[in-house]
Design a protein around this motif. Sequence first.
Motif, PDB file in Angstrom:
ATOM      1  N   ASP A 159     -24.474 -14.013   4.420  1.00 29.54           N
ATOM      2  CA  ASP A 159     -25.608 -13.526   3.636  1.00 29.54           C
ATOM      3  C   ASP A 159     -26.461 -12.596   4.481  1.00 29.54           C
ATOM      4  O   ASP A 159     -26.636 -12.824   5.677  1.00 29.54           O
ATOM      5  CB  ASP A 159     -26.487 -14.708   3.180  1.00 29.54           C
ATOM      6  CG  ASP A 159     -25.814 -15.517   2.088  1.00 29.54           C
ATOM      7  OD1 ASP A 159     -24.834 -15.015   1.500  1.00 29.54           O
ATOM      8  OD2 ASP A 159     -26.276 -16.645   1.831  1.00 29.54           O
ATOM      9  N   ARG A 160     -26.994 -11.576   3.828  1.00 23.89           N
ATOM     10  CA  ARG A 160     -27.916 -10.703   4.560  1.00 23.89           C
ATOM     11  C   ARG A 160     -29.340 -11.208   4.327  1.00 23.89           C
ATOM     12  O   ARG A 160     -29.799 -11.312   3.188  1.00 23.89           O
ATOM     13  CB  ARG A 160     -27.759  -9.267   4.053  1.00 23.89           C
ATOM     14  CG  ARG A 160     -28.395  -8.295   4.986  1.00 23.89           C
ATOM     15  CD  ARG A 160     -27.758  -6.932   4.923  1.00 23.89           C
ATOM     16  NE  ARG A 160     -28.660  -5.999   5.600  1.00 23.89           N
ATOM     17  CZ  ARG A 160     -28.572  -4.699   5.505  1.00 23.89           C
ATOM     18  NH1 ARG A 160     -27.629  -4.148   4.778  1.00 23.89           N
ATOM     19  NH2 ARG A 160     -29.429  -3.937   6.139  1.00 23.89           N
ATOM     20  N   ARG A 161     -29.996 -11.575   5.403  1.00 19.82           N
ATOM     21  CA  ARG A 161     -31.386 -12.073   5.365  1.00 19.82           C
ATOM     22  C   ARG A 161     -32.219 -11.188   6.282  1.00 19.82           C
ATOM     23  O   ARG A 161     -31.723 -10.692   7.286  1.00 19.82           O
ATOM     24  CB  ARG A 161     -31.449 -13.513   5.877  1.00 19.82           C
ATOM     25  CG  ARG A 161     -30.541 -14.484   5.140  1.00 19.82           C
ATOM     26  CD  ARG A 161     -31.254 -15.139   3.999  1.00 19.82           C
ATOM     27  NE  ARG A 161     -30.397 -16.079   3.288  1.00 19.82           N
ATOM     28  CZ  ARG A 161     -30.728 -16.619   2.130  1.00 19.82           C
ATOM     29  NH1 ARG A 161     -31.879 -16.327   1.547  1.00 19.82           N
ATOM     30  NH2 ARG A 161     -29.907 -17.452   1.532  1.00 19.82           N
ATOM     31  N   ASP A 162     -33.506 -11.065   5.954  1.00 18.81           N
ATOM     32  CA  ASP A 162     -34.342 -10.102   6.695  1.00 18.81           C
ATOM     33  C   ASP A 162     -34.693 -10.573   8.093  1.00 18.81           C
ATOM     34  O   ASP A 162     -34.985  -9.767   8.972  1.00 18.81           O
ATOM     35  CB  ASP A 162     -35.627  -9.814   5.919  1.00 18.81           C
ATOM     36  CG  ASP A 162     -35.330  -9.176   4.566  1.00 18.81           C
ATOM     37  OD1 ASP A 162     -34.150  -8.834   4.312  1.00 18.81           O
ATOM     38  OD2 ASP A 162     -36.261  -9.037   3.756  1.00 18.81           O
ATOM     39  N   GLY A 163     -34.724 -11.887   8.328  1.00 16.96           N
ATOM     40  CA  GLY A 163     -35.173 -12.396   9.630  1.00 16.96           C
ATOM     41  C   GLY A 163     -36.685 -12.222   9.780  1.00 16.96           C
ATOM     42  O   GLY A 163     -37.388 -11.948   8.801  1.00 16.96           O
ATOM     43  N   GLY A 164     -37.170 -12.425  10.978  1.00 14.86           N
ATOM     44  CA  GLY A 164     -38.615 -12.277  11.217  1.00 14.86           C
ATOM     45  C   GLY A 164     -39.394 -13.487  10.759  1.00 14.86           C
ATOM     46  O   GLY A 164     -38.820 -14.465  10.280  1.00 14.86           O
ATOM     47  N   PRO A 165     -40.714 -13.428  10.892  1.00 11.40           N
ATOM     48  CA  PRO A 165     -41.531 -14.621  10.627  1.00 11.40           C
ATOM     49  C   PRO A 165     -41.768 -14.919   9.138  1.00 11.40           C
ATOM     50  O   PRO A 165     -41.989 -16.059   8.758  1.00 11.40           O
ATOM     51  CB  PRO A 165     -42.865 -14.287  11.311  1.00 11.40           C
ATOM     52  CG  PRO A 165     -42.906 -12.791  11.364  1.00 11.40           C
ATOM     53  CD  PRO A 165     -41.484 -12.305  11.425  1.00 11.40           C
ATOM     54  N   ARG A 166     -41.682 -13.909   8.300  1.00 10.29           N
ATOM     55  CA  ARG A 166     -41.995 -14.132   6.881  1.00 10.29           C
ATOM     56  C   ARG A 166     -40.938 -15.002   6.198  1.00 10.29           C
ATOM     57  O   ARG A 166     -39.743 -14.793   6.390  1.00 10.29           O
ATOM     58  CB  ARG A 166     -42.081 -12.791   6.132  1.00 10.29           C
ATOM     59  CG  ARG A 166     -43.286 -11.958   6.469  1.00 10.29           C
ATOM     60  CD  ARG A 166     -43.289 -10.701   5.615  1.00 10.29           C
ATOM     61  NE  ARG A 166     -43.129 -10.986   4.200  1.00 10.29           N
ATOM     62  CZ  ARG A 166     -41.989 -10.821   3.528  1.00 10.29           C
ATOM     63  NH1 ARG A 166     -40.910 -10.382   4.138  1.00 10.29           N
ATOM     64  NH2 ARG A 166     -41.917 -11.109   2.247  1.00 10.29           N
ATOM     65  N   LEU A 167     -41.388 -15.945   5.383  1.00 12.67           N
ATOM     66  CA  LEU A 167     -40.492 -16.788   4.578  1.00 12.67           C
ATOM     67  C   LEU A 167     -39.354 -17.378   5.408  1.00 12.67           C
ATOM     68  O   LEU A 167     -38.214 -17.472   4.967  1.00 12.67           O
ATOM     69  CB  LEU A 167     -39.929 -15.978   3.390  1.00 12.67           C
ATOM     70  CG  LEU A 167     -40.982 -15.523   2.376  1.00 12.67           C
ATOM     71  CD1 LEU A 167     -40.387 -14.523   1.400  1.00 12.67           C
ATOM     72  CD2 LEU A 167     -41.567 -16.721   1.621  1.00 12.67           C
ATOM     73  N   GLY A 168     -39.694 -17.770   6.616  1.00 12.24           N
ATOM     74  CA  GLY A 168     -38.718 -18.403   7.502  1.00 12.24           C
ATOM     75  C   GLY A 168     -37.563 -17.483   7.869  1.00 12.24           C
ATOM     76  O   GLY A 168     -36.522 -17.954   8.337  1.00 12.24           O
ATOM     77  N   GLY A 169     -37.721 -16.192   7.642  1.00  9.87           N
ATOM     78  CA  GLY A 169     -36.629 -15.258   7.942  1.00  9.87           C
ATOM     79  C   GLY A 169     -35.625 -15.133   6.800  1.00  9.87           C
ATOM     80  O   GLY A 169     -34.646 -14.401   6.898  1.00  9.87           O
ATOM     81  N   TYR A 170     -35.861 -15.883   5.702  1.00  9.01           N
ATOM     82  CA  TYR A 170     -34.860 -15.963   4.630  1.00  9.01           C
ATOM     83  C   TYR A 170     -34.977 -14.869   3.563  1.00  9.01           C
ATOM     84  O   TYR A 170     -34.209 -14.851   2.605  1.00  9.01           O
ATOM     85  CB  TYR A 170     -34.947 -17.325   3.922  1.00  9.01           C
ATOM     86  CG  TYR A 170     -34.441 -18.471   4.763  1.00  9.01           C
ATOM     87  CD1 TYR A 170     -33.077 -18.609   5.005  1.00  9.01           C
ATOM     88  CD2 TYR A 170     -35.312 -19.400   5.318  1.00  9.01           C
ATOM     89  CE1 TYR A 170     -32.597 -19.646   5.771  1.00  9.01           C
ATOM     90  CE2 TYR A 170     -34.847 -20.455   6.090  1.00  9.01           C
ATOM     91  CZ  TYR A 170     -33.488 -20.562   6.310  1.00  9.01           C
ATOM     92  OH  TYR A 170     -33.010 -21.595   7.073  1.00  9.01           O
ATOM     93  N   ASP A 171     -35.964 -13.988   3.690  1.00  6.84           N
ATOM     94  CA  ASP A 171     -36.137 -13.019   2.600  1.00  6.84           C
ATOM     95  C   ASP A 171     -34.898 -12.119   2.474  1.00  6.84           C
ATOM     96  O   ASP A 171     -34.095 -12.004   3.417  1.00  6.84           O
ATOM     97  CB  ASP A 171     -37.401 -12.181   2.802  1.00  6.84           C
ATOM     98  CG  ASP A 171     -37.943 -11.649   1.483  1.00  6.84           C
ATOM     99  OD1 ASP A 171     -37.364 -11.979   0.420  1.00  6.84           O
ATOM    100  OD2 ASP A 171     -38.941 -10.897   1.498  1.00  6.84           O
ATOM    101  N   VAL A 172     -34.740 -11.525   1.298  1.00  6.78           N
ATOM    102  CA  VAL A 172     -33.491 -10.804   0.980  1.00  6.78           C
ATOM    103  C   VAL A 172     -33.759  -9.344   0.590  1.00  6.78           C
ATOM    104  O   VAL A 172     -32.982  -8.745  -0.155  1.00  6.78           O
ATOM    105  CB  VAL A 172     -32.730 -11.535  -0.164  1.00  6.78           C
ATOM    106  CG1 VAL A 172     -32.185 -12.875   0.317  1.00  6.78           C
ATOM    107  CG2 VAL A 172     -33.618 -11.730  -1.393  1.00  6.78           C
ATOM    108  N   GLN A 173     -34.860  -8.778   1.114  1.00  5.94           N
ATOM    109  CA  GLN A 173     -35.177  -7.383   0.729  1.00  5.94           C
ATOM    110  C   GLN A 173     -34.049  -6.438   1.131  1.00  5.94           C
ATOM    111  O   GLN A 173     -33.727  -5.489   0.411  1.00  5.94           O
ATOM    112  CB  GLN A 173     -36.503  -6.936   1.374  1.00  5.94           C
ATOM    113  CG  GLN A 173     -37.717  -7.746   0.953  1.00  5.94           C
ATOM    114  CD  GLN A 173     -37.918  -7.784  -0.553  1.00  5.94           C
ATOM    115  OE1 GLN A 173     -37.590  -6.835  -1.271  1.00  5.94           O
ATOM    116  NE2 GLN A 173     -38.432  -8.898  -1.056  1.00  5.94           N
ATOM    117  N   GLU A 174     -33.439  -6.688   2.275  1.00  6.36           N
ATOM    118  CA  GLU A 174     -32.358  -5.793   2.718  1.00  6.36           C
ATOM    119  C   GLU A 174     -31.146  -5.922   1.794  1.00  6.36           C
ATOM    120  O   GLU A 174     -30.489  -4.932   1.478  1.00  6.36           O
ATOM    121  CB  GLU A 174     -31.953  -6.124   4.157  1.00  6.36           C
ATOM    122  CG  GLU A 174     -33.036  -5.755   5.157  1.00  6.36           C
ATOM    123  CD  GLU A 174     -32.656  -6.130   6.586  1.00  6.36           C
ATOM    124  OE1 GLU A 174     -31.504  -6.553   6.805  1.00  6.36           O
ATOM    125  OE2 GLU A 174     -33.525  -6.000   7.453  1.00  6.36           O
TER     126      GLU A 174
END
Length: 432
Positions: free
Chosen positions: A52-67
């Motif tokens: 899965d492609r996940r955005d990483g970083g601090p927001r939403l535990g890194g789980y966001d999927v904007q990418e």
Amino acid sequence: MTSSSIASVRARRIWDSRGRPTVEAEVTLGDGTSGRGIAPAGASRGSNEAIDRRDGGPRLGGYDVQEALGSVRDVIAPALEGWDAVDQQGVDERLIALDGTPTKAKLGGNAIVAVSLATLHAAAAHRNLPLWRHLAQDNPVTLPLPEIQIFGGGAHAGRRIDIQDLMVMVPGARSFAQALEITAEVYLAAGRLMAERGALQGVADEGGWWPAFASNEEALEMLVRAIEGAGFTPGEEVAISLDIAASEFGKGGRYTLGLDRRALDSDGLCELLLGWCDRFPILSIEDPLAEDDAEGLARFTRAVGSRIQVIGDDFLVTDGARVDRAAREDTVNAVLVKVNQAGTVSEAAAALEAGKAAGFGTIVSARSGETEDVAIVHMAVGWNARQLKVGSFSRSERMAKWNEGLRIEEALGDNMFAGLTGFPASTGHRAG
Ligand code: 2PG
Ligand code: MG
């Protein structure tokens, strides 16, 4: 542009059963019909699954999927416009080529599977058919035998116990509906027994009771007591199915059972599990050894494969080539099919067909991170997989799927329940 060609592909962020972002895709066709597909998410994942492609970083535990949403918007949508949605294989091959990596890491398995599933739904809508019927074409179908979780452990319960899924199966049920009713009694009895012991602490990720046990074996003993407490004979009316998910606690032939404070080698874990198979009414066991322990799996399957279903999940990652190899080497005798593990509908279907050709048991499975999406129930029926695993008997992301099975059973009529007919040929359980 024909009436079934893809006019547009859109994606949006929605939320899964763990409150994490996931991708929903919507495919609209030339005739205005449309379909939606949602990417589920695993927690105990095979290392060769689609990524899965996940955005990483601090927001939403890194789980966001904007990418991943960007993959759909910028790459997939323009490339699929004009393609025939009824040609699932063609669409999926296009998706695979657009990504170009073996694990779909570039565009993201989550982006790709959402679009693949949305295309499937759109094609069924275009043909004005329920999804299972669209998939079945003119082939015979059955209502699958459910594997239903009573206690959830492993990665789905903070590793509170090592075994991941303690489930039941009701092969002797007359119908899918009766299998659910009997399981409901066992689930309620288990909760009642946990409450009496002062051990009721809510539920794990897939809705099974939280496993407040002192040892892994105590969990098995409690499951037997729950079956009895519900008024059924363990092993006769209700049997046990386990997902050990051994890749979560073992690598390189070393296994560490955190709860039992034991370190075992491959033979040691094999012995332990064989002992459980002798003492408890176990009918099916998934990933008993880790994904990198093919020898251990073969040894285990040699020992029990003539009576017990041995399922490859992390080991086979819904990959037809791996299923073929497992059949040649007798490492397991059943394949778990998770569409997002493969990344496209066609690849998942191919893995299932490879399993059928090998005489394997075939089980369509949900992930621990799920949504209201009920597509996998239609796939289990339409592909005639004959077994279905969607987690426990609580929480609506699970119940939506069991309930959909009831609706399909009503549409199909009586006497369509698969029972054990989809079990591995080697186990001799296939009556019909
Ligand atoms: C499994 C699944 C479902 P996950 O291991 O079979 O229980 O778990 O989706 O976390 O991989
Ligand atoms: Mg598993």
